[in-house]
Design an enzyme around this catalytic site. Structure first.
Site, short mmCIF file in Angstrom:
data_model
loop_
_atom_site.label_atom_id
_atom_site.label_comp_id
_atom_site.label_asym_id
_atom_site.label_seq_id
_atom_site.Cartn_x
_atom_site.Cartn_y
_atom_site.Cartn_z
N HIS A 82 0.80 -1.24 0.00
CA HIS A 82 0.00 0.00 0.00
C HIS A 82 0.82 1.28 0.00
O HIS A 82 0.27 2.37 -0.13
CB HIS A 82 -0.96 0.03 1.20
CG HIS A 82 -0.28 0.37 2.49
ND1 HIS A 82 0.39 -0.55 3.23
CD2 HIS A 82 -0.15 1.55 3.16
CE1 HIS A 82 0.90 0.03 4.30
NE2 HIS A 82 0.60 1.30 4.29
C1 UD1 Z 1 -2.12 6.09 5.06
C2 UD1 Z 1 -0.82 6.69 5.57
C3 UD1 Z 1 0.27 5.62 5.55
C4 UD1 Z 1 -0.17 4.38 6.31
C5 UD1 Z 1 -1.51 3.90 5.80
C6 UD1 Z 1 -2.01 2.77 6.66
C7 UD1 Z 1 -0.53 9.07 5.08
C8 UD1 Z 1 0.13 10.07 4.20
N1 UD1 Z 1 -0.37 7.79 4.73
O1 UD1 Z 1 -1.92 5.72 3.72
O2 UD1 Z 1 1.44 6.13 6.16
O3 UD1 Z 1 0.81 3.38 6.14
O4 UD1 Z 1 -2.47 4.96 5.85
O5 UD1 Z 1 -2.92 1.95 6.00
O6 UD1 Z 1 -1.15 9.43 6.06
N2 UD1 Z 1 -9.21 4.79 0.71
C9 UD1 Z 1 -10.46 4.21 0.66
N3 UD1 Z 1 -11.09 3.97 1.85
C10 UD1 Z 1 -10.56 4.27 3.05
C11 UD1 Z 1 -9.31 4.88 3.09
C12 UD1 Z 1 -8.65 5.14 1.91
O7 UD1 Z 1 -10.98 3.90 -0.41
O8 UD1 Z 1 -11.21 4.01 4.10
C13 UD1 Z 1 -8.49 5.02 -0.57
C14 UD1 Z 1 -8.81 6.36 -1.23
O9 UD1 Z 1 -8.76 6.17 -2.61
C15 UD1 Z 1 -7.62 7.20 -0.79
C16 UD1 Z 1 -6.48 6.17 -0.76
O10 UD1 Z 1 -7.10 4.97 -0.33
O11 UD1 Z 1 -7.35 8.26 -1.66
C17 UD1 Z 1 -5.35 6.55 0.15
O12 UD1 Z 1 -5.82 6.80 1.48
P1 UD1 Z 1 -4.98 7.77 2.47
O13 UD1 Z 1 -5.59 7.76 3.80
O14 UD1 Z 1 -4.73 9.07 1.82
O15 UD1 Z 1 -3.55 7.10 2.53
P2 UD1 Z 1 -3.15 5.57 2.73
O16 UD1 Z 1 -2.57 5.10 1.45
O17 UD1 Z 1 -4.25 4.83 3.34
N1 UDP Z 2 -3.80 -5.06 8.87
C1 UDP Z 2 -5.11 -5.49 9.03
N2 UDP Z 2 -5.81 -5.88 7.93
C2 UDP Z 2 -5.27 -5.87 6.67
C3 UDP Z 2 -3.92 -5.42 6.53
C4 UDP Z 2 -3.22 -5.01 7.64
O1 UDP Z 2 -5.62 -5.53 10.15
O2 UDP Z 2 -5.96 -6.22 5.72
C5 UDP Z 2 -3.06 -4.62 10.07
C6 UDP Z 2 -1.71 -5.27 10.27
O3 UDP Z 2 -1.85 -6.51 10.93
C7 UDP Z 2 -0.98 -4.24 11.09
C8 UDP Z 2 -1.54 -2.93 10.58
O4 UDP Z 2 -2.76 -3.24 9.91
O5 UDP Z 2 -1.32 -4.37 12.46
C9 UDP Z 2 -0.58 -2.29 9.63
O6 UDP Z 2 -1.20 -1.25 8.97
P1 UDP Z 2 -0.81 -0.79 7.52
O7 UDP Z 2 -0.01 -1.84 6.85
O8 UDP Z 2 -2.04 -0.33 6.87
O9 UDP Z 2 0.06 0.52 7.79
P2 UDP Z 2 1.59 0.78 8.22
O10 UDP Z 2 1.90 -0.06 9.41
O11 UDP Z 2 2.44 0.49 7.03
O12 UDP Z 2 1.59 2.23 8.51
#
Ligand code: UD1
Ligand code: UDP
Length: 350
Positions: A203
């Protein structure tokens, strides 16, 4: 003491699940959800499964560009901070919700406590690295999970308010491992029981937002000759569609899963292949070899200890990791004793 906690993204819900219930034994906590993650399987499932207290406020900020998302959070948080007048604002990790929570408090001269302070990838192109550095430099209390995180802060001239408490995600695993043992619906649905499989997550913007990198990852997973289980983050799903990329049949793609299902999948996997920060640590906790599809990691101890291999996004390197990587060393204790949440609470008491 009145503590106002800001969460917004999936990994923060899991960290708050470890800390909030202990914190609330001796403090009053106001929980603010920014709404950065909002799909049921990215948000609600964690609050329900992990018994996280219901947020007092949900800002409903949703997705958007960095400026729009962070700016909207700042505007909405300021109103709440002024109304609630907390003694301290508590933030977790490195997302836009972390930065907004910390920056807004700092401007209002409210002390900031940062859980998972001091982590560095030394790659300022990552939004997470920008968020971490900025958050640490406006924080008054810095809860670091590892010795290297403490050293990173000292190198940047921060030498006050640092507490090495261990890793709250280790607390979470110890709290929820038993419950997760029976959460095997996905295992059953995908007919995985008794089979060897690789568990994957993808991601990070540095991978999803570059067609070459995401294409390489997809090629490597398609060609690895193993069953691959991939709970797909909505960000990655979107880019796969935009780029017209598809997985072969060996890659079992699911919607994002709840934490307990995820831990169950991790426990039963052969290896873990990821670009997630949290999942790299969980691979270590579960004693699973981890292959990290990034060019660097903040969790350097997992690599030094021989349980995590950094392979970037070169197809051959990912395949070599999947097929050949075997940790050779005994694990050292890197992430503390699973009591980080109690330590955080006691330090805030003082
Ligand atoms: C964010 C964090 C990242 C973290 C990740 C955990 C920032 C800059 N990035 O990334 O550090 O590792 O969360 O998972 O804060 N979207 C949906 N539904 C949701 C949420 C997101 O469809 O509930 C989609 C949307 O298209 C959105 C994209 O995911 O534009 C990215 O979501 P965003 O919260 O901006 O960043 P993450 O990639 O989730
Ligand atoms: N995780 C989850 N469901 C998923 C993928 C990840 O519960 O489908 C959990 C995972 O076990 C870990 C956390 O989400 O505890 C990590 O989050 P993510 O990878 O989204 O973000 P990051 O740690 O890279 O910021």
């Amino acid at each position: 003491m009145k503590i106002l906690t800001v969460v917004g993204a999936r990994p923060q819900f899991i960290k708050a699940a470890a800390v909030s219930n202990i914190l609330r034994k001796s403090h009053s906590e106001i929980l603010v959800h920014t709404g950065q993650h909002y799909d049921e399987n990215m948000s609600k499932v964690f609050f329900e499964e992990l018994n996280i207290p219901k947020p007092d406020y949900n800002l409903g900020v949703g997705s958007g560009s960095h400026g729009k998302q962070t700016g909207t959070m700042l505007i909405k948080l300021e109103e709440i901070y002024e109304k609630e007048k907390p003694d301290v604002v508590l933030v977790y990790g490195d997302t836009n919700s972390t930065l907004a929570g910390a920056l807004c408090a700092s401007k209002l001269l409210i002390p900031v406590a940062h859980v998972e302070a001091g982590l560095r990838s030394f790659n300022m192109e990552m939004p997470e690295e920008q968020n971490r550095v900025l958050t640490d430099h406006v924080s008054n209390i810095l809860f670091v999970p590892t010795k290297s995180a403490e050293e990173n802060l000292k190198r940047e001239g921060i030498d006050k308010g640092i507490y090495n408490v261990g890793d709250v995600m280790f607390d979470a695993i110890l709290n929820f491992k038993k419950l997760a043992k029976n959460k095997n619906k996905i295992m059953k649905d995908l007919d995985l029981e008794g089979k060897e499989y690789i568990l994957t997550t993808i991601h990070r913007a540095e991978n999803t937002d570059h067609i070459d990198r995401l294409n390489n990852i997809v090629d490597a997973l398609n060609e690895c000759g193993r069953i691959v289980v991939l709970p797909l983050h909505p960000r990655t799903r979107k880019y796969m569609l935009d780029y017209g990329l598809e997985f072969n049949e060996n890659v079992k793609v699911t919607d994002p899963v709840g934490y307990l299902e995820m831990i169950n999948l991790e426990m039963n996997s052969q290896k873990i292949v990821t670009d997630s920060g949290g999942v790299q640590k969980e691979a270590f906790f579960m004693k699973k070899p981890c292959i990290t599809m990034r060019d660097e990691t903040e969790w350097v101890e997992t690599v030094e200890n021989g349980w995590n291999k950094i392979v970037g996004t070169d197809v051959k390197k990912i395949l070599d990791g999947i097929l050949n990587f075997v940790p050779l060393k005994e694990q050292k204790n890197i992430f503390g004793d699973g009591k980080a949440s109690s330590r955080i609470t006691k330090i805030l008491d003082r």
